[in-house]
Design a protein around this motif. Structure first.
Motif, short mmCIF file in Angstrom:
data_model
loop_
_atom_site.label_atom_id
_atom_site.label_comp_id
_atom_site.label_asym_id
_atom_site.label_seq_id
_atom_site.Cartn_x
_atom_site.Cartn_y
_atom_site.Cartn_z
N PRO A 27 -9.21 71.87 -43.25
CA PRO A 27 -9.85 72.78 -42.28
C PRO A 27 -10.96 72.08 -41.51
O PRO A 27 -11.79 71.37 -42.09
N GLY A 28 -10.95 72.27 -40.18
CA GLY A 28 -11.95 71.64 -39.33
C GLY A 28 -11.53 70.29 -38.80
O GLY A 28 -12.14 69.76 -37.87
N GLU A 29 -10.48 69.73 -39.39
CA GLU A 29 -10.02 68.40 -38.96
C GLU A 29 -9.21 68.51 -37.67
O GLU A 29 -8.44 69.45 -37.48
N LYS A 30 -9.37 67.53 -36.81
CA LYS A 30 -8.69 67.52 -35.52
C LYS A 30 -7.31 66.90 -35.67
O LYS A 30 -7.14 65.87 -36.34
N LEU A 31 -6.30 67.55 -35.07
CA LEU A 31 -4.96 66.99 -35.08
C LEU A 31 -4.89 65.75 -34.18
O LEU A 31 -5.71 65.59 -33.27
N PRO A 32 -3.92 64.88 -34.42
CA PRO A 32 -3.75 63.73 -33.52
C PRO A 32 -3.50 64.19 -32.08
O PRO A 32 -3.11 65.35 -31.85
#
Length: 240
Positions: A27-32
């Motif tokens: 959660p909170g991580e940006k997708l490529p």
């Protein structure tokens, strides 16, 4: 060698969903970036965007325009207390339509104010796909559902999309019931009316007219409900 899924977008959705469930993407991580996902999955930009649209509708990610797409905190699948698989009868569908009138009238108004140019293009593509399917006599429920989900996503409020995503195919009556047959109408007449109602919604959102968008959505869903009410009355009169 692993075979590619027949639906390329669904294959991308499954892989990203799996990464989220397994905690690889947190959660909170940006997708490529789109380009990175195109290279990673061996698909086109259109396929990547369709996959992201499905992930948004499922409440797994949220796109912040100009910044990127981010993984959302998981939400309980039964949080709304609605089991879409229990929506089976004509009365059930009528009840869902009443809920949708309240929710989607506002989503249309907010979408008209908040939508991006890209979201308008996606709405137009879903609408064109729906028209083409109807003209060819093919099922149009998937394109219809995507059109309504895209409107909900265009509000920038993920909870609207959560509600529609949880309802699944129940948001499109003809995905559960043969509405053309129930109406005792010619398919061409039915399709023309439904197409015109969707066109009115799209044009209002496109020109950023929230009141017209609300009115068009309310008219469309109210007409759908009225068509089914009349069908229900015919069925009950035949039984009695």
């Amino acid at each position: 060698m692993q075979r590619k899924p027949r639906n390329l977008a669904q294959g991308v959705v499954e892989q990203i969903s799996s990464s989220i469930r397994q905690g690889v993407l947190k959660p909170g991580e940006k997708l490529p970036t789109e380009s990175s996902m195109m290279a990673q999955h061996g698909v086109s930009r259109t396929v990547v965007r369709e996959a992201i649209s499905h992930l948004q509708a499922s409440g797994l990610v949220q796109t912040r325009h100009g910044i990127g797409t981010f993984v959302l905190e998981p939400v309980p699948s039964s949080g709304l207390g609605i089991d879409a698989e229990s929506i089976l009868t004509l009365r059930d569908v009528l009840s869902i339509l009443e809920l949708r009138i309240g929710v989607e009238t506002e989503t249309a108004g907010l979408a008209a104010v908040r939508r991006s140019d890209e979201q308008v293009r996606e709405l137009g593509a879903a609408l064109a796909e729906m028209h083409a399917a109807m003209a060819a006599g093919r099922p149009a429920a998937d394109a219809d559902k995507r059109f309504h989900l895209l409107i909900a996503q265009s509000t920038g409020n993920r909870y609207f999309a959560d509600i529609l995503a949880q309802l699944g195919n129940a948001i499109i009556p003809r995905a559960r019931l043969n509405t053309v047959e129930l109406e005792q109408d010619k398919p061409a007449n039915f399709n023309e009316r439904v197409s015109r109602e969707h066109d009115d919604i799209f044009r209002a959102i496109e020109r950023r007219d929230p009141e017209a968008a609300r009115a068009a959505m309310r008219t469309h869903l109210s007409n759908s409900r009225e068509r089914l009410v009349q069908a229900q009355q015919r069925i009950e009169s035949q039984i009695n």
